[in-house]
Motif scaffolding. Structure first.
Motif, mmCIF file in Angstrom:
data_model
loop_
_atom_site.group_PDB
_atom_site.id
_atom_site.type_symbol
_atom_site.label_atom_id
_atom_site.label_comp_id
_atom_site.label_asym_id
_atom_site.label_seq_id
_atom_site.Cartn_x
_atom_site.Cartn_y
_atom_site.Cartn_z
ATOM 1 N N PRO A 1 7.898 5.643 -3.850
ATOM 2 C CA PRO A 1 6.796 4.963 -4.540
ATOM 3 C C PRO A 1 6.314 5.712 -5.775
ATOM 4 O O PRO A 1 5.855 5.094 -6.742
ATOM 5 N N ASP B 1 -2.110 1.722 2.742
ATOM 6 C CA ASP B 1 -0.752 2.251 2.897
ATOM 7 C C ASP B 1 0.004 2.324 1.574
ATOM 8 O O ASP B 1 1.206 2.582 1.552
ATOM 9 N N ARG B 2 -0.700 2.106 0.479
ATOM 10 C CA ARG B 2 -0.042 2.087 -0.831
ATOM 11 C C ARG B 2 -0.326 3.371 -1.591
ATOM 12 O O ARG B 2 -1.455 3.874 -1.603
#
Length: 322
Positions: free
Chosen positions: A15, A70-71
């Motif tokens: 990410p 959760d990001r």
């Protein structure tokens, strides 16, 4: 919004790379000469983040991730650590941080507050962050946090520039003829407003010129009465620590340039740059890159005229008695 700060780990790599690439895409819109390697080869950026994490594991000054549920909303990684300007430096490289657009100012403030404390606890009092030139929000945030400019990286295409007639520029194969000019060049950095130390040992300077020659760099020189009065060194962009995002992208780099004071403002610099552009064209390069100190009064004016910034490095001193 609710954010949670946590140590950066390998599970954040993918990410984080996606966040960085999105920011890079935005800079590419404003700086269309930038190559697409960072976008096309995300494993390259991932490997650099892994190197940052491995390098920092020996101390507590590694990196921080900011989670929104959760990001991954943002991250900041400590890169190289080294002595400079009488201080110990923590460098956050251009690929070592990014954030979502929402709350970017707050996210960077919180990440820097966390890492800055860690750095100072480890006796690191000089902090440097590389960031995209057209990220106005981040640039203003860093300014408010006490950062100021130190280095700019700039690009230009290989279109010809206007130059005065009658200025002859020569390619010099005997680089040792430039030793005296190089000494004057290095001494120039000691003075206001740059105040940057450079090595003035003649043997060291000759070794540096030889290294450029062995790398295939070209030396363009303006002579007057048989003496070199100004020069420019151009070659493939391959120096460590400069132009990271341009590595292996068919980019030429201006690696050194200097004109004696009475040569400035006479078109000599433009004539030298014109030859450097021609050299880059003959090598089949796609663009020309230069890195320079922002405090370089004379050099900065020239580079700003002929090149467009895509990356800045900003620096902050922290009281080293703390």
């Amino acid at each position: 919004m609710s954010y949670h700060l946590t140590p950066f780990t390998s599970e954040h790599f993918d990410p984080a790379v996606a966040l960085f690439i999105e920011g890079y895409r935005q800079e590419c819109v404003r700086s269309p000469l930038l190559p697409t390697r960072a976008i096309d080869d995300p494993a390259w950026i991932r490997s650099m983040l892994a190197a940052c994490l491995d390098n920092a594991l020996w101390n507590s000054a590694s990196g921080v991730a900011v989670m929104q549920n959760d990001r991954l909303a943002a991250y900041m990684m400590t890169g190289a650590q080294f002595p400079w300007k009488g201080q110990h430096v923590a460098l956050v490289p251009e690929y070592g941080h990014s954030a979502i657009a929402e709350d970017k100012e707050t996210l960077y403030q919180r990440m820097y507050m966390h890492l800055a404390q860690t750095w100072v606890d480890n006796h690191i009092h000089l902090h440097i962050i590389g960031h995209f030139a057209h990220d106005d929000v981040l640039r203003e945030t860093l300014y408010q946090l006490g950062f100021g400019g130190i280095v700019a990286e700039r690009l230009r295409d290989l279109s010809p520039i206007d130059t005065p007639t009658g200025i002859a520029i020569f390619e010099e194969p005997d680089v040792h003829k430039l030793a005296d000019l190089e000494l004057e060049h290095n001494c120039y950095y000691f003075k206001a407003p740059i105040f940057l130390t450079k090595d003035t040992d003649r043997s060291v300077m000759l070794a540096d010129l030889d290294e450029h020659a062995q790398a295939g760099d070209a030396f363009f020189v303006y002579y007057e009465d048989g003496k070199p009065r100004a020069n420019m060194i151009v070659g493939p962009s391959s120096l460590n620590g400069e132009g990271f995002l341009l590595r292996d992208t068919n980019t030429a780099q201006l690696k050194s340039a200097f004109a004696q004071p009475d040569m400035r403002g006479k078109g000599v610099g433009a004539a030298l740059l014109s030859r450097a552009i021609q050299w880059a064209q003959m090598q089949g390069c796609a663009r020309l890159f230069v890195e320079h100190e922002t405090a370089n009064f004379y050099g900065s004016r020239f580079w700003r005229k002929h090149f467009t910034p895509y990356l800045y490095f900003s620096m902050r001193y922290v009281d080293n008695t703390i």
